[in-house]
Design a protein around this motif. Structure first.
Motif, mmCIF file in Angstrom:
data_model
loop_
_atom_site.group_PDB
_atom_site.id
_atom_site.type_symbol
_atom_site.label_atom_id
_atom_site.label_comp_id
_atom_site.label_asym_id
_atom_site.label_seq_id
_atom_site.Cartn_x
_atom_site.Cartn_y
_atom_site.Cartn_z
ATOM 1 N N GLY A 197 41.536 23.277 42.092
ATOM 2 C CA GLY A 197 41.918 23.715 40.757
ATOM 3 C C GLY A 197 41.635 25.188 40.564
ATOM 4 O O GLY A 197 42.456 25.943 40.054
ATOM 5 N N LYS A 198 40.444 25.611 41.043
ATOM 6 C CA LYS A 198 40.050 27.011 40.902
ATOM 7 C C LYS A 198 41.010 27.910 41.671
ATOM 8 O O LYS A 198 41.418 28.965 41.199
ATOM 9 C CB LYS A 198 38.620 27.169 41.408
ATOM 10 N N MET A 199 41.372 27.465 42.874
ATOM 11 C CA MET A 199 42.278 28.273 43.681
ATOM 12 C C MET A 199 43.641 28.372 43.024
ATOM 13 O O MET A 199 44.310 29.407 43.093
ATOM 14 C CB MET A 199 42.401 27.693 45.086
ATOM 15 N N HIS A 200 44.025 27.293 42.379
ATOM 16 C CA HIS A 200 45.301 27.298 41.670
ATOM 17 C C HIS A 200 45.248 28.308 40.527
ATOM 18 O O HIS A 200 46.177 29.094 40.329
ATOM 19 C CB HIS A 200 45.591 25.889 41.140
ATOM 20 N N ASP A 201 44.145 28.304 39.793
ATOM 21 C CA ASP A 201 43.968 29.257 38.692
ATOM 22 C C ASP A 201 44.029 30.694 39.184
ATOM 23 O O ASP A 201 44.649 31.556 38.565
ATOM 24 C CB ASP A 201 42.602 29.050 38.016
ATOM 25 N N ILE A 202 43.331 30.918 40.294
ATOM 26 C CA ILE A 202 43.250 32.268 40.839
ATOM 27 C C ILE A 202 44.633 32.851 41.045
ATOM 28 O O ILE A 202 44.905 33.995 40.714
ATOM 29 C CB ILE A 202 42.460 32.263 42.170
ATOM 30 N N SER A 203 45.522 32.021 41.564
ATOM 31 C CA SER A 203 46.851 32.555 41.861
ATOM 32 C C SER A 203 47.766 32.532 40.646
ATOM 33 O O SER A 203 48.435 33.515 40.350
ATOM 34 C CB SER A 203 47.482 31.776 43.013
ATOM 35 N N ALA B 169 34.581 32.178 44.752
ATOM 36 C CA ALA B 169 35.707 31.927 43.862
ATOM 37 C C ALA B 169 35.747 32.929 42.722
ATOM 38 O O ALA B 169 36.775 33.112 42.090
ATOM 39 C CB ALA B 169 35.632 30.510 43.314
ATOM 40 N N HIS B 170 34.623 33.575 42.448
ATOM 41 C CA HIS B 170 34.602 34.529 41.346
ATOM 42 C C HIS B 170 34.706 35.971 41.805
ATOM 43 O O HIS B 170 34.450 36.886 41.055
ATOM 44 C CB HIS B 170 33.346 34.304 40.506
ATOM 45 N N GLU C 42 29.590 43.887 38.843
ATOM 46 C CA GLU C 42 30.560 42.782 38.842
ATOM 47 C C GLU C 42 29.857 41.440 38.912
ATOM 48 O O GLU C 42 30.224 40.493 38.226
ATOM 49 C CB GLU C 42 31.513 42.926 40.031
ATOM 50 N N ILE C 43 28.846 41.390 39.775
ATOM 51 C CA ILE C 43 28.143 40.124 39.934
ATOM 52 C C ILE C 43 27.424 39.764 38.637
ATOM 53 O O ILE C 43 27.452 38.619 38.200
ATOM 54 C CB ILE C 43 27.141 40.182 41.095
ATOM 55 N N LYS C 44 26.802 40.754 38.018
ATOM 56 C CA LYS C 44 26.088 40.502 36.758
ATOM 57 C C LYS C 44 27.032 39.914 35.721
ATOM 58 O O LYS C 44 26.694 38.989 34.998
ATOM 59 C CB LYS C 44 25.498 41.815 36.234
ATOM 60 N N ARG C 45 28.234 40.490 35.669
ATOM 61 C CA ARG C 45 29.195 40.028 34.682
ATOM 62 C C ARG C 45 29.603 38.590 34.937
ATOM 63 O O ARG C 45 29.846 37.814 34.029
ATOM 64 C CB ARG C 45 30.428 40.940 34.732
ATOM 65 N N PHE D 156 27.850 36.356 36.661
ATOM 66 C CA PHE D 156 26.709 35.526 37.059
ATOM 67 C C PHE D 156 26.702 34.155 36.371
ATOM 68 O O PHE D 156 26.639 33.113 37.032
ATOM 69 C CB PHE D 156 25.407 36.276 36.779
ATOM 70 N N ASP D 157 26.799 34.168 35.037
ATOM 71 C CA ASP D 157 26.720 32.901 34.302
ATOM 72 C C ASP D 157 27.857 31.962 34.693
ATOM 73 O O ASP D 157 27.667 30.756 34.829
ATOM 74 C CB ASP D 157 26.758 33.171 32.801
ATOM 75 N N GLU D 158 29.028 32.557 34.875
ATOM 76 C CA GLU D 158 30.188 31.753 35.263
ATOM 77 C C GLU D 158 29.954 31.064 36.611
ATOM 78 O O GLU D 158 30.287 29.901 36.791
ATOM 79 C CB GLU D 158 31.402 32.673 35.401
ATOM 80 N N ILE D 159 29.371 31.831 37.535
ATOM 81 C CA ILE D 159 29.117 31.290 38.876
ATOM 82 C C ILE D 159 28.125 30.131 38.800
ATOM 83 O O ILE D 159 28.356 29.049 39.349
ATOM 84 C CB ILE D 159 28.569 32.388 39.816
#
Lengths: 286, 408
Positions: free
Chosen positions: B208-214, B182-183, B143-146, B148-151
């Motif tokens: 914003g990220k938290m808003h997206d998450i939900s 967040a990821h 999961e982390i590998k997937r 990683f770039d985003e983080i």
């Protein structure tokens, strides 16, 4: 409608207490990557900013062996059962180190990791397990050092005659050492969360225990009258079997080993039960 | 799948106050003795309501009989003053400690962000820490590998990714840590006050990220903050907790209103043994700030003089005055007892928390000095088109006129 009738499925249910032996092995398996990363972290952090780096894994047992040789062999004149003394001590030091390191490190589990445990949940048992594993790697390194000396005496001087027929017991011995160290360690770690007294007891207790274990002397040295005092220590059977297999000398019998095995299983179970009870609420008392 | 993601029933948590020592052992023994005889824990009865200021027994209920549900995909804000039990609730939810009584059920994995960067090891590089931290938070290596770039991208630390984090600036450290959290792919995310760190731009990014998450990913978020404006913006429902109990469960607007109105933030004080002052309050009334003070002095004061300073939550003074600097329209009379009301028409304050300090005397000598005696959360005092926080542009709103001289 159908869904409303069937019982809802919950992934996580938190209740004040759970049953005694309920360890969620599936969950621990899920955290296997964390386990490996913690082992790696232990290693990397161990020799960061040192010059000799991993060499320290060799230096420590070598110097200890040399010191024991000087004091117990040359000064105190203790017998080593006709085994070359350096090899004799190295066998003792290698086994004892693994056991005592596992024990002392796991006994600190809750106290040293309180800051992480206070913020994130993961199966607490992962930490002691990672310690057992990272010490296992250290054991492998130190054991390879022992093998070097062993091969020398086996092929060059021919002073030792191993009991090859029992060599299959070796992996079992390692599991016993690990289980004993882990079991005792988690018992201590669970009890020290509330009462720190045991920490002091452990630090010098482990030094005293070494002398109550045939590490620097063979069990055969003990007089018949007091032999039971030393044999009552579960580690005695393990270390004597180890020497018997590799060095050909030692007080091996199945009763000692069976006793060690039984006590280890008991201690490990007790450890898991206590650990299980404490891990849920230790943050309130640590 | 919709329905409840979390169900909490009669959740209670008792803490023992004071030090752990010999007394603890005797209590433990007594508890054990009661239990082996099949009786109830004798100390559970002793627990008191959690009032910090009054002395009492050794046992305190940090939470008492808390029950509520959280729907899937909901962002639940939890409000309460310090010591109300918010953190205890989050600790129980994130399984850091177990409840004394009650049950808590959840669907899916719970990831908690009670602190940013838990388990970060200073000697390890950013890359290694992403993996370690991710694993601590419950992700697998894959999961982390997937992610990683985003983080790395979210945190904006590409160049430093192979540098030990001890060389990071605190901002980078926090961004990286929040990035990992967040990821997470957990179904439930618990966030405690992490937005109190980082600069305004980053705070906006986090919100914003938290808003997206939900909203986009349909995950459930529980959010504890003192930043009421953020709760208002982000949450679909809010809980008000006081003294270990859920006092109110409603829309964020209503709950924030209740919270401010009932002065869970000490926005007013009744002085019981002050020789000069009886009452003091600080309130937002519409677009204005208002201070009310009742005085009752032993002897008449030549000028009942109340000076004040408003400062921000970091302690920076913003403005202040007293009747000596700015005399009122009607001349001041000598007085021993009365009420003084100060209406502050200007400046207007941006969203945030502010404190009031006062000096009270006869115009020559200060008899009462109280720094940061009251505190207020300003919400939407200015009707900006976009919500603006004091952290973004300073606490005070200017009055400006924009004059363009078009040359095209």
């Amino acid at each position: 409608m159908h869904e409303a009738i069937t019982e809802e499925k919950w992934d996580i249910v938190i209740e004040p207490r759970s049953s005694l032996l309920s360890i969620n092995w599936k969950e621990i398996w899920h955290y296997k990557d964390l386990l490996m990363l913690l082992v790696k972290r232990d290693f990397v952090a161990f020799y960061k900013q040192t010059i000799l780096g991993p060499l320290w894994f060799f230096i420590q047992p070598l110097l200890t062996t040399a010191m024991y040789f000087l004091i117990f062999n040359k000064v105190a004149n203790l017998t080593t059962d006709e085994v070359p003394p350096l090899l004799f001590y190295m066998a003792g030091v290698t086994c004892w180190n693994y056991f005592s390191e596992t024990l002392t490190k796991t006994s600190d589990t809750f106290i040293t990791n309180a800051s992480i445990f206070g913020k994130v949940y993961f199966p607490r048992l992962v930490i002691p397990l990672s310690i057992v594993l990272s010490n296992l790697i250290r054991l492998a390194i130190q054991f390879s050092l022992f093998l070097l000396f062993w091969f020398y005496h086996l092929f060059v001087t021919g002073k030792i005659s191993p009991h090859w027929e029992l060599i299959w017991l070796f992996p079992f011995l390692i599991v016993l050492m690990a289980a004993l160290g882990l079991g005792l360690g988690i018992i201590f770690s669970s009890l020290t969360t509330k009462y720190r007294d045991l920490r002091f007891l452990l630090t010098f207790g482990i030094q005293l225990l070494m002398f109550a274990t045939p590490v620097v002397y063979p069990l055969s040295l003990a007089s018949e009258k007091y032999k039971w005092l030393i044999a009552i220590n579960p580690f005695t059977g393990i270390i004597e079997t180890f020497r018997y297999i590799f060095l050909g000398k030692g007080d091996f019998n199945w009763i000692y080993l069976g006793y060690s095995c039984g006590t280890t299983v008991l201690i490990l179970f007790a450890g898991i039960i206590i650990f299980n009870r404490v891990e849920k609420t230790f943050m309130d008392t640590v | 799948m919709s329905g409840n993601a979390i169900e909490i029933r009669n959740l209670s948590k008792m803490y023992r106050l004071g030090e752990v020592g010999t007394g603890t052992l005797s209590h433990d023994l007594k508890r054990w003795w009661y239990k082996t005889r099949g009786k109830e824990d004798p100390f559970l009865k002793l627990g008191q309501e959690n009032k910090r200021d009054t002395a009492g027994g050794d046992y305190v209920w940090a939470l008492k009989d808390v029950s509520f549900d959280v729907k899937q995909g909901e962002v639940l804000g939890i409000i309460g003053k310090n010591g109300a039990g918010k953190s205890t609730l989050l600790k129980l939810l994130s399984r850091v400690t177990a409840p004394t009584t009650g049950t808590l059920k959840a669907k899916g994995r719970i990831a908690s962000l009670l602190e940013v960067g838990t388990g970060f090891h200073p000697e390890l590089t950013g890359r290694e820490n992403i993996f370690l931290n991710g694993a601590i938070l419950g992700m697998t290596k894959e999961e982390i590998k997937r992610k990683f770039d985003e983080i790395v991208d979210f945190a904006g630390v590409e160049r430093y990714i192979d540098t030990p984090v001890k060389r990071y600036s605190s901002g980078m450290y926090v961004r990286l840590a929040f990035g990992v959290a967040a990821h997470l792919e957990s179904e439930i995310l618990i966030v405690d006050e992490v937005l109190a760190v980082g600069d305004a731009e980053f705070q906006d990014k986090c919100l914003g990220k938290m808003h997206d998450i939900s909203s986009k990913e349909g995950r459930t978020v529980l959010f504890v903050s003192h930043n009421l404006a953020a709760i208002d913006r982000l949450c679909s429902k809010a809980l008000l907790i006081n003294r270990g109990k859920v006092v109110m469960e409603n829309t964020p607007k209503k709950v924030i209103e209740e919270y401010s109105l009932t002065n869970y933030i000490p926005g007013e004080i009744i002085f019981e043994d002050n020789r000069f002052l009886k009452f003091l309050s600080l309130k937002q009334e519409g677009n204005n700030l208002k201070i009310v003070c009742d005085y009752d002095a032993p002897t008449p004061l030549e000028i009942p003089c109340l000076g004040f300073v408003i400062s921000d939550s970091m302690g920076n003074k913003i403005f202040g005055t007293n009747p000596n600097y700015q005399p009122p329209k009607t001349p001041i009379k000598e007085s021993a007892k009365g009420r003084l009301q100060i209406e502050i028409l200007y400046p207007k304050l941006l969203n945030g928390r502010y404190n009031l300090s006062i000096w009270f005397g006869d115009g020559k000598v200060d008899y009462v000095v109280m720094e940061n005696v009251l505190s207020i959360e300003i919400i939407n005092m200015i009707n900006y088109v976009r919500e603006t926080y004091a952290t973004a542009s300073g606490p005070v709103s200017p009055i400006v006129e924009w004059k363009y001289d078009y040359k095209d």
